[in-house]
Design an enzyme around this catalytic site. Structure first.
Site, short mmCIF file in Angstrom:
data_model
loop_
_atom_site.label_atom_id
_atom_site.label_comp_id
_atom_site.label_asym_id
_atom_site.label_seq_id
_atom_site.Cartn_x
_atom_site.Cartn_y
_atom_site.Cartn_z
N ASN A 8 63.31 77.79 28.85
CA ASN A 8 63.82 78.33 29.89
C ASN A 8 65.32 78.07 30.18
O ASN A 8 65.44 76.84 30.92
CB ASN A 8 62.77 78.06 30.99
CG ASN A 8 63.02 78.67 32.43
OD1 ASN A 8 64.06 79.48 32.50
ND2 ASN A 8 62.27 78.23 33.35
N TRP A 9 66.08 78.62 30.01
CA TRP A 9 67.72 78.44 30.26
C TRP A 9 67.90 78.49 31.71
O TRP A 9 69.11 78.01 32.24
CB TRP A 9 68.37 79.19 29.38
CG TRP A 9 68.33 78.88 27.96
CD1 TRP A 9 67.76 78.10 27.21
CD2 TRP A 9 69.49 79.58 27.05
NE1 TRP A 9 67.95 78.30 25.97
CE2 TRP A 9 69.07 79.07 25.80
CE3 TRP A 9 70.50 80.53 27.07
CZ2 TRP A 9 69.87 79.29 24.73
CZ3 TRP A 9 71.00 80.90 25.92
CH2 TRP A 9 70.81 80.39 24.68
N LYS A 10 67.20 79.16 32.45
CA LYS A 10 67.25 79.36 33.97
C LYS A 10 68.97 80.08 34.01
O LYS A 10 69.21 80.92 33.41
CB LYS A 10 67.26 77.92 34.60
CG LYS A 10 65.59 77.18 34.36
CD LYS A 10 65.44 76.29 35.18
CE LYS A 10 64.10 75.77 34.95
NZ LYS A 10 63.74 74.64 35.77
N HIS A 98 57.23 81.47 38.14
CA HIS A 98 57.90 80.26 38.07
C HIS A 98 57.82 79.69 39.48
O HIS A 98 58.37 80.56 40.37
CB HIS A 98 59.51 80.25 37.36
CG HIS A 98 59.58 78.94 36.98
ND1 HIS A 98 60.27 77.90 38.06
CD2 HIS A 98 59.69 78.19 35.82
CE1 HIS A 98 60.68 76.96 37.47
NE2 HIS A 98 60.23 77.17 36.14
N GLU A 100 60.17 78.07 41.09
CA GLU A 100 61.59 78.49 41.67
C GLU A 100 61.62 79.81 41.95
O GLU A 100 62.27 79.89 43.14
CB GLU A 100 62.75 78.14 40.49
CG GLU A 100 62.86 76.66 40.18
CD GLU A 100 63.47 76.28 39.00
OE1 GLU A 100 63.71 77.31 38.28
OE2 GLU A 100 63.48 75.12 38.37
N GLU A 172 52.72 74.09 35.21
CA GLU A 172 54.07 73.33 35.48
C GLU A 172 53.92 72.43 37.02
O GLU A 172 54.26 73.21 37.97
CB GLU A 172 55.09 74.24 35.70
CG GLU A 172 55.51 74.68 34.33
CD GLU A 172 57.05 75.09 34.05
OE1 GLU A 172 57.50 74.52 33.11
OE2 GLU A 172 57.28 75.82 34.93
N GLY A 178 62.23 69.47 36.54
CA GLY A 178 63.47 69.00 36.78
C GLY A 178 63.72 67.62 37.58
O GLY A 178 64.90 67.35 37.93
N SER A 209 59.87 68.45 33.08
CA SER A 209 60.46 67.06 32.42
C SER A 209 59.95 66.81 30.98
O SER A 209 59.90 65.82 30.78
CB SER A 209 60.36 65.94 33.25
OG SER A 209 60.92 66.24 34.62
N GLY A 231 65.42 71.75 31.41
CA GLY A 231 66.55 71.16 30.97
C GLY A 231 67.00 70.76 29.63
O GLY A 231 68.02 70.99 29.13
P1 PGA Z 1 62.29 70.89 33.28
O1 PGA Z 1 62.04 72.40 33.64
O2 PGA Z 1 61.95 70.91 31.99
O3 PGA Z 1 63.98 70.85 33.53
O4 PGA Z 1 61.32 70.02 34.11
C1 PGA Z 1 60.63 73.15 33.21
C2 PGA Z 1 60.77 74.42 33.90
O5 PGA Z 1 61.05 74.86 35.06
O6 PGA Z 1 60.12 75.44 33.14
#
Ligand code: PGA
Length: 249
Positions: A8-10, A98, A100, A172, A178, A209, A231
């Site tokens: 997931n490059w966001k 997600h 976010e 998650e 993150g 993470s 990340g």
């Molecule tokens: P992260 O993000 O690996 O940076 O914790 C995971 C995600 O949000 O899918």
């Protein structure tokens, strides 16, 4: 069964040139991978250019996904991207719900439910993200929260009609995303077993993470069938290492 590793490059990287560089490095690094399916989810804007760089012969396990989609396929919905557009671009997966998006864009469980249905009807595989917040965890509500999210997000979707593996659910924990503070594999295993009972035919991933050091624990020790990596998926070397370790499981 193959493990599923989703990148997931966001909202990264900032230019197409950088995106191509990252994609090409990953492509090169995973050439000999056989037992892992890798799904790259770049920002919408880059998907079609990156798709042109993909090589079905060299890396047949490398697939594309999007980070979100709308629930209608066309019409007056300024700024949205539809499941059929993603399908036409060659995406096979779409991340939905997600944390976010739930947090910053006020996506409700009902909205996510509509998106999941729309994705399924276009034959896209939804990667539904669920997870508890830090407060919910402290209050001992993890299982209750997850069950509630599943009930609402998958409402009126007959699970028996879904093909095996066509729905992916990513656990998650919000507090682990993150933060560099991943869920302990032992604790994650309890969640995996709980989810597997409800979602027998789905693929269940862990996210939050994940890095090349801890990745294997979630696959081996906790039993997850794959990982959702944020990340660490932006660093080619680190991501390739995660994929390579997953190949060993
Ligand atoms: P992260 O993000 O690996 O940076 O914790 C995971 C995600 O949000 O899918």
């Amino acid at each position: 069964m193959k493990s599923l590793i989703v990148a997931n490059w966001k909202l990264n990287p900032q230019t197409l040139i950088e995106a191509k560089k990252l994609f090409n490095s990953v492509k090169k690094g995973i050439r000999n991978i056989k037992k892992v399916e890798i799904v790259i989810c770049p920002p919408f804007l880059y998907i079609s250019d990156l798709k042109k760089l993909a090589d079905q012969k060299l890396t047949p396990n490398l697939k594309f996904g999007a980070q979100d989609c709308f629930w209608e396929n066309k019409g007056a919905f300024t700024g949205e991207i539809s499941p059929s557009m993603l399908k036409n671009l060659g995406c096979q997966y779409v991340i939905l719900g997600h944390s976010e998006r739930r947090r910053y864009f006020q996506e409700s469980d009902e909205m996510i439910n509509k998106k999941i249905k729309a994705a399924i009807s276009e034959n896209l595989k939804p990667i539904l993200c669920i997870g508890e917040t830090e407060d919910e965890r402290k209050e001992g509500k993890t299982f209750k929260v997850l069950k509630n999210q599943l009930q609402k997000n998958l409402a009126k979707i007959e699970k028996s009609k879904l093909k095996i593996g066509s729905l992916i659910v990513a656990y998650e924990p919000v507090w682990a995303i993150g933060t560099g503070n991943p869920c302990e594999p032992k604790e994650a295993k309890k969640v995996f077993l709980f989810l597997k009972k409800i979602l027998k035919n789905s693929i269940i991933l862990y996210g939050g993470s994940v890095n090349s050091e801890n990745a294997i624990n979630y696959l081996k020790e906790s039993g997850f069938q794959g990982l959702l990596v944020g990340g660490a998926s932006l660093k080619a070397k680190e991501f390739i290492e995660i994929v390579k370790k997953s190949e060993e499981v």
